[in-house]
Every structure is written in structure tokens, then in C-alpha cells.
Design an enzyme around this catalytic site. Structure first.
Site, PDB file in Angstrom:
ATOM      1  N   ARG A 283      67.679  35.949  61.792  1.00  0.00           N
ATOM      2  CA  ARG A 283      66.677  36.583  62.641  1.00  0.00           C
ATOM      3  C   ARG A 283      65.467  36.895  61.782  1.00  0.00           C
ATOM      4  O   ARG A 283      65.607  37.175  60.588  1.00  0.00           O
ATOM      5  CB  ARG A 283      67.225  37.891  63.243  1.00  0.00           C
ATOM      6  CG  ARG A 283      68.252  37.715  64.348  1.00  0.00           C
ATOM      7  CD  ARG A 283      67.624  37.205  65.648  1.00  0.00           C
ATOM      8  NE  ARG A 283      68.609  37.027  66.714  1.00  0.00           N
ATOM      9  CZ  ARG A 283      69.239  35.882  66.978  1.00  0.00           C
ATOM     10  NH1 ARG A 283      68.995  34.796  66.249  1.00  0.00           N
ATOM     11  NH2 ARG A 283      70.110  35.807  67.963  1.00  0.00           N
TER      12      ARG A 283
ATOM     13  N   GLU B 233      58.457  37.106  67.393  1.00  0.00           N
ATOM     14  CA  GLU B 233      58.345  35.847  68.134  1.00  0.00           C
ATOM     15  C   GLU B 233      57.746  36.110  69.510  1.00  0.00           C
ATOM     16  O   GLU B 233      58.062  37.125  70.116  1.00  0.00           O
ATOM     17  CB  GLU B 233      59.733  35.220  68.272  1.00  0.00           C
ATOM     18  CG  GLU B 233      60.321  34.855  66.914  1.00  0.00           C
ATOM     19  CD  GLU B 233      61.754  34.337  66.997  1.00  0.00           C
ATOM     20  OE1 GLU B 233      62.256  34.114  68.111  1.00  0.00           O
ATOM     21  OE2 GLU B 233      62.361  34.166  65.943  1.00  0.00           O
TER      22      GLU B 233
ATOM     23  N   HIS C 173      62.228  28.719  66.669  1.00  0.00           N
ATOM     24  CA  HIS C 173      63.560  29.197  67.090  1.00  0.00           C
ATOM     25  C   HIS C 173      64.275  28.113  67.905  1.00  0.00           C
ATOM     26  O   HIS C 173      64.748  28.364  69.012  1.00  0.00           O
ATOM     27  CB  HIS C 173      63.432  30.502  67.903  1.00  0.00           C
ATOM     28  CG  HIS C 173      64.668  31.359  67.813  1.00  0.00           C
ATOM     29  ND1 HIS C 173      64.635  32.726  67.714  1.00  0.00           N
ATOM     30  CD2 HIS C 173      65.998  31.038  67.804  1.00  0.00           C
ATOM     31  CE1 HIS C 173      65.867  33.223  67.653  1.00  0.00           C
ATOM     32  NE2 HIS C 173      66.711  32.207  67.706  1.00  0.00           N
TER      33      HIS C 173
END
Lengths: 332, 332
Positions: free
Chosen positions: A250, A279, A297
Site C-alpha cells: 500500500r 491514489e 494499482h
């Protein structure tokens, strides 16, 4: 597998009422069809409503399918607004957006995507590492800009074989990354909460010491309060000017501002990043760097894993509604 | 290792005349220093002369160090102009730019770079395959253009595990590619002149049949008259619309015009190309495609392999000048 509702119908002898299911993610057509066959879907994104109004209108769902990515957090307010919930299914492996303490206190079970994405994430991590070391996307830009015929000198890449790879978090994904990189002749080190009996890789109880001894750090741990900014300025400086960071965990596992500064100042050599702290925002400084590889991602995103996720989620929901143990419980 | 000339000096008791060496490639400072310590270097690129004039002025060199890439061909005219040559060292693994028939006829030995580059080339091939399947450089362009916050839908990639990889040429590099891809759960098939007793991979005597059964074709063979355009229109169509080509061999192993046409028409799915038929020219149509990865013949380019090449070339030259067998003879 037999739909739970259909099984129920066999006993009652009349058309069953499908159980209600909160759906807080977009799903593809095949996933949607599989869910509608088995459940009455309360679809947040299709509703167009704000979350509180949507939850207030929902008809006592006992289960929810949710996803990470920051759109919806499963916290006290969410759980207050849907008090009938007894189970939350995350379609991500990470459940950092779910308040597990609140769920435990209210007796809400939590399951995740288990190993559905693991090989894809491991493959993507290895691909990004080869890319950073061998300057693949940098070469790509060079070729597409038409520079090859004009400019003969080009910086050399660096060999993968022999590199010391420090993996932070030797869970399922970390182990798959290690297995792949062994085939390239890399040396595997790792940090995790405890040493693993099942592997012979060298264990480092401290991430700082792992960074000192490694050429590459791969972040493959879950995000929780212990692993937030586990890669901080000290760790980056311990990794050093020839060191490379790969992050498929992450974004917040790394102190992103410090990493950007270290890259700008040449205190680390490069990075391959599939995840970011905020993000879909990517720090602007990264966008002009030639020694970083940036993906949005997508380490989990293959058409094969999408199908696996559908099957896995349905199987978990079937288990829950028929009173069987969850397949991949995070909180049983 | 002891320089050959120094060894000679020990016996003659006077400063030795260093043997002359034709140098037809650019070398880095460390490589140049290692050569100058042992040889009188006749440096073509430093001379600024046209090749015929340079060769005419060269003082009876017995050995030459040459490289591929189309600048200089070692053909009848070259050998006529340097009749004293008895050995040619290619700093590439491929010797497609050397007329082996002419060399054999004149008693000129040929050696190549052996396995110096093999692991780097294999690593690059795997990196390009992951990149094409998982759309890494495409994602990179997407992120760098700032599209992530604006556009949520993005094409899914495809999983590496389970893919059937057809390797054309299971020599040293092809075998290293196979070993790496096995660790990702791929199925390995291959074509070569003869089946190899040492492997259990399924063998296809025909490249066409290999393409029919494979999801990915990897070109890892040498370029010679039998392998020129070994991937032609028929093979591309046998590979089919979901198929991917990886080329780390030589550009002319593929009929490039047909491949570009197949990519444009969607008759194959994508390509990862480190080599091209007319380097440094890359077909313009490829530059705007999102499903291809293009690098500029850098699969061999790491700082580590550069050092290995220097040591390997010196060792071959030492062997030649002291009358010992070449380490990596192509033509003994």
C-alpha cells in the site's frame, strides 16, 4: 455451486426471497449476473445516492461486498448506518479500509480476497523490478521519441542476478516474489513480525538492518498501524544510493514525501511503484523521473484474476448464507 | 591473468613489441586500458578513416575485435583488406555479421562472447513478456499523462501463470528463459534443430506447429540462413489473435513487415521487441501502438556484463596469442 436461495426454495416449496446484499463496488457483467442470480442486490454506485441515504434505505442486508481504494470506508459510521450487517467481504487482499476493531466489537465477520490476486501481484512486482534495473520503460521512451538513431550513448542497466532482495512481509505474495526471484539468481532476505520456519532465507527483525544489507527492498506487507511508513527516511538512507524500492503493498507503507525527496537527491537509485499514498494522485515530481516505473494499482488486474475473484466472492457469500465457515476469514 | 606480451618479455629479456590488434568497436575506459596494456591497438573509430583506408594502413594484425550492429561486416572484402588476420573475436553472441564460410576458407578462427550476456538477455526477455502481458509501459504512459484521476476504466492485463511459452532456439539463452518462466508457472514448449535430451519440455520440429500450440513465441535462436524470417506470416497467423511475440534474437528472425501488419490488423495481440531488421530504424507504425514494448537492443546492456565482456575478450585474446584453444570458438 448451488445458489443458497435455490437450496432454501427446495425446502420451503415456494419461490424464495433472495437475501439482500449491499454492493459497494463496480463489478463486470459476468460478476453482476452471478450475484443477481443469488441475491437481491442493493447497488450503491447504481443508486446515485450519497452513502448515508443509500444505507438508510437499504433493506436490512446481512452481508456487504466492498472494495478498497478510498471510496468507502467501513468504519463506525458505516456500521451504525447498516446495523443488520453480519459480514463484510473485501474484494481486496488488504483490509486497511475496514475498521476491524469496530467490526469485532459488533460481531461483524470480515473476509478478504484471499490468494486470488497473489500470483498476479508477485508477477507485477518482478516485472517492475526488471523494468527499473534494466531501464525498460526508460528505453521505451527513448525509442518512441525517435532518439535511437540520433544518440548512441545510453546509460547501462544493472543485472538482476546476484542482487540481494529484501522482502518486507513474507506472506503469500512475498513468498511468491521470492520464489520467482530465486530463479533469476537473486539472494532473498526478509523482514516480518516473526521468522518463518518454512524458509531458509535470512531473516532480519529490523527493516533498517534489512535495508542496510539489501540492494532492493520489496514492500509486500499489509498496511496497519505497525506498517504505516515502515519505509521511512532512515530506512531509505540505509538502503542507500544504489538501492531500489518496489512497492506492491500500500502507498502508506512508505513515507512517500521522503521517498520522493530521496529519489530527487539521488539518495536511492530508483523505484517501481504500483501504489501511492493518495491514489489516484501521484506526486508530480515522479512523473518526470527516468528511474522510476509508475503503474496505477494494476498489479491485481488481469482478466483471469477478475474471474477468479467472482468465483471466490460467490463461494464466500454462499458459505456465509448457509452458515458455513468463511473461506478466507480475516475476522471469523 | 598475465598479459601475453609480458610473458613473452620474460623470455626475450627485452621490452616486447606488443602484438597488433584491430579494434572495430567502441569500448569503455576500463576495457580500453586492459587492451592497451597488452596490445598495440589499431582503433578504427578513433582513426576517423574509411574502413578500406584504415585496413590498408593497419600493420599486419593477427587478430581483430569486432561487434555486430551493422556498422562493419566481416566479409570477403574485409578479409581481403586484412590478409594477416588469423582470428576474429565478436563481442556479440551472434556472428550473423561475420561470413563464416569466408573465414573457414581462409583459416581465420572466430570466437564470440559465449555466455557473457546470456542471463541478462534472458532477464530482459522475461521482463518484456511481463510488460506486454501486464501492460506495464502502457500503464506507465497512462500515469505519466495524468490520466489516472480522469479515467477509471483501463484494459485488464493477462496472467503469466499457465501461459504456454514456445521458445524458438533452446540454446543457452533460451534455456535460461525457460528456467525463469517455469518459476512463474508457465508451460514450456520449444523448437530447435533437434530435440534436447536434457529437458522434458515438449519439442516441436515445426515452428508453425509450435505457434499453433503456444500463447507466446519467444525468438531466442541465432540468425542464419535457416532462421531468417523463421517467424513469417504463416507462423504469425498460427500464433493467432491472442498471441504474443518476444524477440531478443535478431530482427531478421522475424519478417518484420508481416509482423507489423499482423499487429495493425489485430491478427496477433502484442509484441516485446529488443531487436529490429534495420537497426536503429524502428517501423514507424509500432511507435504509436500500446500493445508493444520496444527497446533498442539493450538486452545485453548491464554494467556487470560490460565488465564480464572485457574479461572474457581479454581471456580469448590471451589464449589466441599464446597458441592455446579459444575459450568460446564459433569456428576453431
Amino acid at each position: 455451486m448451488a445458489p443458497a436461495a435455490a437450496t432454501a426454495a427446495k425446502w420451503s416449496g415456494k419461490p424464495p426471497a433472495l437475501p439482500s446484499l449491499l454492493l459497494i463496488r463496480r463489478v463486470d457483467a459476468s460478476f453482476a449476473a452471478a450475484l443477481r442470480q443469488r441475491f437481491r442486490i442493493l447497488d450503491f454506485f447504481a443508486s446515485g445516492e450519497p452513502l448515508p441515504a443509500f444505507l438508510a434505505a437499504a433493506e436490512a442486508p446481512r452481508a456487504a461486498v466492498v472494495m478498497g481504494g478510498g471510496v468507502v470506508r467501513v468504519d463506525a459510521a458505516f456500521l451504525d448506518a447498516a446495523p443488520s450487517l453480519r459480514c463484510v467481504f473485501s474484494t481486496a487482499a488488504g483490509v486497511d479500509f475496514i475498521d476491524l476493531g469496530e467490526c469485532a466489537r459488533r460481531g461483524v465477520a470480515v473476509a478478504n480476497s484471499g490468494r486470488v490476486y497473489s500470483t498476479d501481484v508477485a508477477d507485477h512486482a518482478v516485472g517492475m523490478l526488471i523494468d527499473v534495473l534494466r531501464r525498460v520503460t526508460a528505453a521505451e521512451r527513448f525509442v518512441r521519441r525517435g532518439l535511437w538513431p540520433l544518440q548512441r550513448d545510453y546509460p547501462l542497466g544493472s543485472k538482476l542476478g546476484g542482487k540481494r532482495i529484501g522482502i518486507i512481509g513474507l506472506g503469500n505474495i512475498g513468498s511468491l516474489i521470492a520464489k520467482r526471484l530465486e530463479a533469476f539468481g537473486c539472494v532473498i532476505y526478509y523482514n516480518s513480525r516473526k521468522p518463518k520456519d518454512s524458509v531458509s532465507y535470512r531473516y532480519f527483525p529490523s527493516v533498517h538492518d534489512l535495508a542496510v544489507e539489501s540492494d532492493v527492498l520489496v514492500v509486500a506487507c499489509a498496511l496497519n498501524k505497525d506498517t504505516r511508513h515502515i519505509v521511512n527516511m532512515d530506512v531509505l538512507d540505509a538502503l542507500g544510493k544504489d538501492g531500489i524500492i518496489i512497492n506492491i503493498g500500500r502507498g502508506a507503507n512508505i513515507d512517500e514525501a521522503e521517498m520522493v525527496r530521496a529519489l530527487k537527491e539521488g539518495r536511492i537509485a530508483g523505484a517501481g511503484l504500483d501504489v501511492f499514498e493518495n491514489e489516484p494522485e501521484v506526486p508530480a515530481e515522479l512523473l518526470s523521473m527516468d528511474n522510476v516505473v509508475l503503474t496505477h494499482h494494476v498489479a491485481v488486474s488481469t482478466s483471469e484474476s477478475r474471474g477468479d475473484l467472482r468465483d471466490h466472492t460467490i463461494a464466500n457469500l454462499e458459505a456465509f448464507f448457509s452458515g458455513k465457515p468463511l473461506l478466507t476469514p480475516v475476522l471469523p
